[in-house]
Design a protein around this motif. Structure first.
Motif, PDB file in Angstrom:
ATOM      1  N   ILE A  29      -2.034   4.972 -54.310  1.00  0.00           N
ATOM      2  CA  ILE A  29      -1.082   5.294 -53.238  1.00  0.00           C
ATOM      3  C   ILE A  29      -1.650   6.366 -52.331  1.00  0.00           C
ATOM      4  O   ILE A  29      -1.604   6.259 -51.100  1.00  0.00           O
ATOM      5  CB  ILE A  29       0.271   5.732 -53.834  1.00  0.00           C
ATOM      6  N   LEU A  30      -2.217   7.418 -52.920  1.00  0.00           N
ATOM      7  CA  LEU A  30      -2.755   8.520 -52.122  1.00  0.00           C
ATOM      8  C   LEU A  30      -3.955   8.077 -51.292  1.00  0.00           C
ATOM      9  O   LEU A  30      -4.182   8.579 -50.189  1.00  0.00           O
ATOM     10  CB  LEU A  30      -3.151   9.693 -53.025  1.00  0.00           C
ATOM     11  N   GLU A  31      -4.726   7.140 -51.821  1.00  0.00           N
ATOM     12  CA  GLU A  31      -5.895   6.644 -51.094  1.00  0.00           C
ATOM     13  C   GLU A  31      -5.541   5.492 -50.157  1.00  0.00           C
ATOM     14  O   GLU A  31      -6.423   4.915 -49.527  1.00  0.00           O
ATOM     15  CB  GLU A  31      -6.969   6.195 -52.086  1.00  0.00           C
ATOM     16  N   LEU A  32      -4.237   5.153 -50.089  1.00  0.00           N
ATOM     17  CA  LEU A  32      -3.725   4.101 -49.207  1.00  0.00           C
ATOM     18  C   LEU A  32      -4.230   2.712 -49.581  1.00  0.00           C
ATOM     19  O   LEU A  32      -4.219   1.799 -48.759  1.00  0.00           O
ATOM     20  CB  LEU A  32      -4.056   4.409 -47.741  1.00  0.00           C
ATOM     21  N   LYS A  33      -4.702   2.568 -50.837  1.00  0.00           N
ATOM     22  CA  LYS A  33      -5.055   1.241 -51.312  1.00  0.00           C
ATOM     23  C   LYS A  33      -3.789   0.424 -51.545  1.00  0.00           C
ATOM     24  O   LYS A  33      -3.805  -0.805 -51.442  1.00  0.00           O
ATOM     25  CB  LYS A  33      -5.885   1.347 -52.598  1.00  0.00           C
ATOM     26  N   LEU A  34      -2.715   1.110 -51.887  1.00  0.00           N
ATOM     27  CA  LEU A  34      -1.390   0.510 -51.915  1.00  0.00           C
ATOM     28  C   LEU A  34      -0.690   0.969 -50.641  1.00  0.00           C
ATOM     29  O   LEU A  34      -0.469   2.162 -50.440  1.00  0.00           O
ATOM     30  CB  LEU A  34      -0.610   0.955 -53.157  1.00  0.00           C
ATOM     31  N   SER A  35      -0.356   0.036 -49.786  1.00  0.00           N
ATOM     32  CA  SER A  35       0.152   0.365 -48.458  1.00  0.00           C
ATOM     33  C   SER A  35       1.582   0.897 -48.516  1.00  0.00           C
ATOM     34  O   SER A  35       2.370   0.487 -49.376  1.00  0.00           O
ATOM     35  CB  SER A  35       0.117  -0.865 -47.553  1.00  0.00           C
ATOM     36  N   PRO A  36       1.942   1.792 -47.607  1.00  0.00           N
ATOM     37  CA  PRO A  36       3.337   2.229 -47.496  1.00  0.00           C
ATOM     38  C   PRO A  36       4.263   1.022 -47.322  1.00  0.00           C
ATOM     39  O   PRO A  36       3.989   0.138 -46.508  1.00  0.00           O
ATOM     40  CB  PRO A  36       3.330   3.110 -46.241  1.00  0.00           C
ATOM     41  N   GLY A  37       5.330   0.979 -48.113  1.00  0.00           N
ATOM     42  CA  GLY A  37       6.266  -0.131 -48.037  1.00  0.00           C
ATOM     43  C   GLY A  37       5.929  -1.300 -48.945  1.00  0.00           C
ATOM     44  O   GLY A  37       6.722  -2.237 -49.075  1.00  0.00           O
ATOM     45  N   GLN A  38       4.752  -1.265 -49.591  1.00  0.00           N
ATOM     46  CA  GLN A  38       4.350  -2.377 -50.458  1.00  0.00           C
ATOM     47  C   GLN A  38       5.238  -2.437 -51.698  1.00  0.00           C
ATOM     48  O   GLN A  38       5.540  -1.425 -52.316  1.00  0.00           O
ATOM     49  CB  GLN A  38       2.883  -2.227 -50.864  1.00  0.00           C
ATOM     50  N   MET A  39       5.633  -3.661 -52.092  1.00  0.00           N
ATOM     51  CA  MET A  39       6.486  -3.858 -53.255  1.00  0.00           C
ATOM     52  C   MET A  39       5.707  -3.596 -54.543  1.00  0.00           C
ATOM     53  O   MET A  39       4.542  -3.975 -54.672  1.00  0.00           O
ATOM     54  CB  MET A  39       7.024  -5.286 -53.272  1.00  0.00           C
ATOM     55  N   LEU A  40       6.358  -2.922 -55.491  1.00  0.00           N
ATOM     56  CA  LEU A  40       5.769  -2.670 -56.801  1.00  0.00           C
ATOM     57  C   LEU A  40       6.665  -3.333 -57.839  1.00  0.00           C
ATOM     58  O   LEU A  40       7.696  -2.778 -58.238  1.00  0.00           O
ATOM     59  CB  LEU A  40       5.652  -1.164 -57.064  1.00  0.00           C
ATOM     60  N   ASP A  41       6.277  -4.492 -58.259  1.00  0.00           N
ATOM     61  CA  ASP A  41       7.081  -5.283 -59.191  1.00  0.00           C
ATOM     62  C   ASP A  41       6.695  -4.929 -60.631  1.00  0.00           C
ATOM     63  O   ASP A  41       5.515  -4.979 -61.000  1.00  0.00           O
ATOM     64  CB  ASP A  41       6.851  -6.771 -58.943  1.00  0.00           C
ATOM     65  N   GLU A  42       7.686  -4.568 -61.443  1.00  0.00           N
ATOM     66  CA  GLU A  42       7.426  -4.143 -62.814  1.00  0.00           C
ATOM     67  C   GLU A  42       6.711  -5.230 -63.621  1.00  0.00           C
ATOM     68  O   GLU A  42       5.767  -4.940 -64.358  1.00  0.00           O
ATOM     69  CB  GLU A  42       8.726  -3.763 -63.513  1.00  0.00           C
ATOM     70  N   THR A  43       7.159  -6.456 -63.485  1.00  0.00           N
ATOM     71  CA  THR A  43       6.562  -7.551 -64.250  1.00  0.00           C
ATOM     72  C   THR A  43       5.098  -7.755 -63.872  1.00  0.00           C
ATOM     73  O   THR A  43       4.222  -7.901 -64.734  1.00  0.00           O
ATOM     74  CB  THR A  43       7.343  -8.855 -64.026  1.00  0.00           C
ATOM     75  N   THR A  44       4.822  -7.747 -62.570  1.00  0.00           N
ATOM     76  CA  THR A  44       3.449  -7.923 -62.094  1.00  0.00           C
ATOM     77  C   THR A  44       2.561  -6.775 -62.566  1.00  0.00           C
ATOM     78  O   THR A  44       1.422  -6.988 -62.995  1.00  0.00           O
ATOM     79  CB  THR A  44       3.419  -8.014 -60.556  1.00  0.00           C
ATOM     80  N   LEU A  45       3.084  -5.557 -62.488  1.00  0.00           N
ATOM     81  CA  LEU A  45       2.317  -4.388 -62.931  1.00  0.00           C
ATOM     82  C   LEU A  45       2.079  -4.437 -64.441  1.00  0.00           C
ATOM     83  O   LEU A  45       0.993  -4.072 -64.911  1.00  0.00           O
ATOM     84  CB  LEU A  45       3.039  -3.104 -62.546  1.00  0.00           C
ATOM     85  N   ALA A  46       3.079  -4.870 -65.191  1.00  0.00           N
ATOM     86  CA  ALA A  46       2.916  -4.969 -66.642  1.00  0.00           C
ATOM     87  C   ALA A  46       1.807  -5.970 -66.978  1.00  0.00           C
ATOM     88  O   ALA A  46       0.998  -5.739 -67.889  1.00  0.00           O
ATOM     89  CB  ALA A  46       4.236  -5.389 -67.292  1.00  0.00           C
ATOM     90  N   GLU A  47       1.760  -7.072 -66.248  1.00  0.00           N
ATOM     91  CA  GLU A  47       0.695  -8.050 -66.465  1.00  0.00           C
ATOM     92  C   GLU A  47      -0.654  -7.466 -66.071  1.00  0.00           C
ATOM     93  O   GLU A  47      -1.666  -7.678 -66.766  1.00  0.00           O
ATOM     94  CB  GLU A  47       0.980  -9.312 -65.655  1.00  0.00           C
ATOM     95  N   ARG A  48      -0.684  -6.740 -64.964  1.00  0.00           N
ATOM     96  CA  ARG A  48      -1.937  -6.143 -64.510  1.00  0.00           C
ATOM     97  C   ARG A  48      -2.510  -5.182 -65.538  1.00  0.00           C
ATOM     98  O   ARG A  48      -3.713  -5.191 -65.819  1.00  0.00           O
ATOM     99  CB  ARG A  48      -1.718  -5.410 -63.181  1.00  0.00           C
ATOM    100  N   PHE A  49      -1.642  -4.339 -66.104  1.00  0.00           N
ATOM    101  CA  PHE A  49      -2.099  -3.321 -67.050  1.00  0.00           C
ATOM    102  C   PHE A  49      -2.050  -3.806 -68.501  1.00  0.00           C
ATOM    103  O   PHE A  49      -2.377  -3.046 -69.413  1.00  0.00           O
ATOM    104  CB  PHE A  49      -1.272  -2.048 -66.897  1.00  0.00           C
ATOM    105  N   ASP A  50      -1.641  -5.054 -68.685  1.00  0.00           N
ATOM    106  CA  ASP A  50      -1.594  -5.668 -70.011  1.00  0.00           C
ATOM    107  C   ASP A  50      -0.759  -4.829 -70.980  1.00  0.00           C
ATOM    108  O   ASP A  50      -1.220  -4.412 -72.056  1.00  0.00           O
ATOM    109  CB  ASP A  50      -3.017  -5.848 -70.561  1.00  0.00           C
ATOM    110  N   MET A  51       0.488  -4.589 -70.604  1.00  0.00           N
ATOM    111  CA  MET A  51       1.400  -3.809 -71.440  1.00  0.00           C
ATOM    112  C   MET A  51       2.837  -4.226 -71.138  1.00  0.00           C
ATOM    113  O   MET A  51       3.087  -5.043 -70.235  1.00  0.00           O
ATOM    114  CB  MET A  51       1.218  -2.314 -71.180  1.00  0.00           C
TER     115      MET A  51
END
Length: 246
Positions: A29-51
């Protein structure tokens, strides 16, 4: 005992998982790799981090406390927008906080304070040499908070720190502009001048340098916006922001 040990190990693993998600998303977020306003879906993130979703949810709660993500009324989470239209008000508050904390530091600093500020400046210069914007942002904050600590007013220091944290992503754009224009030396030069004014306890000079430092951030951010977002919004911000500091 075995059951208690297993529960303790589970809590540590869960805490470590949450911290890993938090640290990774915070950096992106700080490096703007995740854009302002971008959706952060819990399910997608859980799959990404394998947890599971639980540590992801904990990480998002921490990021929300940092002001880096926002939970919408429908319970979805997005990366906190950068309110460009509010930039003039933000930089106005930053100027006040930066000036008063720097003035107090020049008036009240001790030799120990000077040593800490100088050390933080060396850390910032080392970060500038690497071109790592996140490290530059971290060490820039460290330098300015060392100045605030020397001012001996925890309330003003806390206000200043909050503003510095809120401006981290805008500062990233500022650094990108300086890097592209080869003006990065301006940052280290200005910091060194502020340090010297504090060392000799020249309160008025410290105040003026702090004001100039904020102006430089303002002007470079506006220029970055003009180059990258040539729309009515960026131009409106330019007109509003340039009416300040007269």
């Amino acid at each position: 005992m075995k059951k208690a040990s297993v529960e303790a190990d589970t809590k540590r693993t869960k805490g470590s998982s949450s911290k890993n998600v938090y640290d990774t998303l915070r950096t992106e977020i700080l490096e703007l790799k995740l854009s302002p306003g971008q959706m952060l879906d819990e399910t997608t993130l859980a799959e990404r981090f394998d947890m599971s979703r639980s540590p992801v949810r904990e990480a998002l709660i921490r990021l929300s406390a940092d002001g880096l993500v926002v939970t919408l009324p429908n319970r979805s989470t997005i990366v906190a927008p950068i309110e460009i239209s509010a930039f003039p008000k933000y930089v106005e508050a930053l100027s006040v906080a930066q000036r008063i904390n720097t003035r107090l530091a020049a008036e009240l600093r001790t030799d120990f304070d000077l040593a800490i500020i100088a050390q933080r400046q060396r850390e910032f210069e080392a970060a500038v040499a690497t071109g790592d914007h996140l490290a530059m942002s971290e060490t820039n904050k460290g330098f300015h908070m060392a100045i605030a600590d020397a001012g001996r007013n925890p309330y003003l220091a806390a206000f200043y720190e909050k503003l510095l944290d809120q401006g981290r992503r805008m500062l990233h754009m500022h650094f990108e502009y300086l890097e592209r224009t080869n003006d990065g030396y301006l940052l280290t030069d200005e910091h060194n001048q502020m340090l010297e004014a504090i060392r000799v306890q020249d309160v008025e000079l410290a105040d003026q340098l702090a004001l100039q430092h904020t102006r430089q951030f303002r002007d470079n951010f506006i220029q970055f916006m003009k180059e990258n977002y040539t729309n009515d919004m960026s131009l409106a911000v330019e007109r509003s922001a340039e009416s300040m500091f007269v």
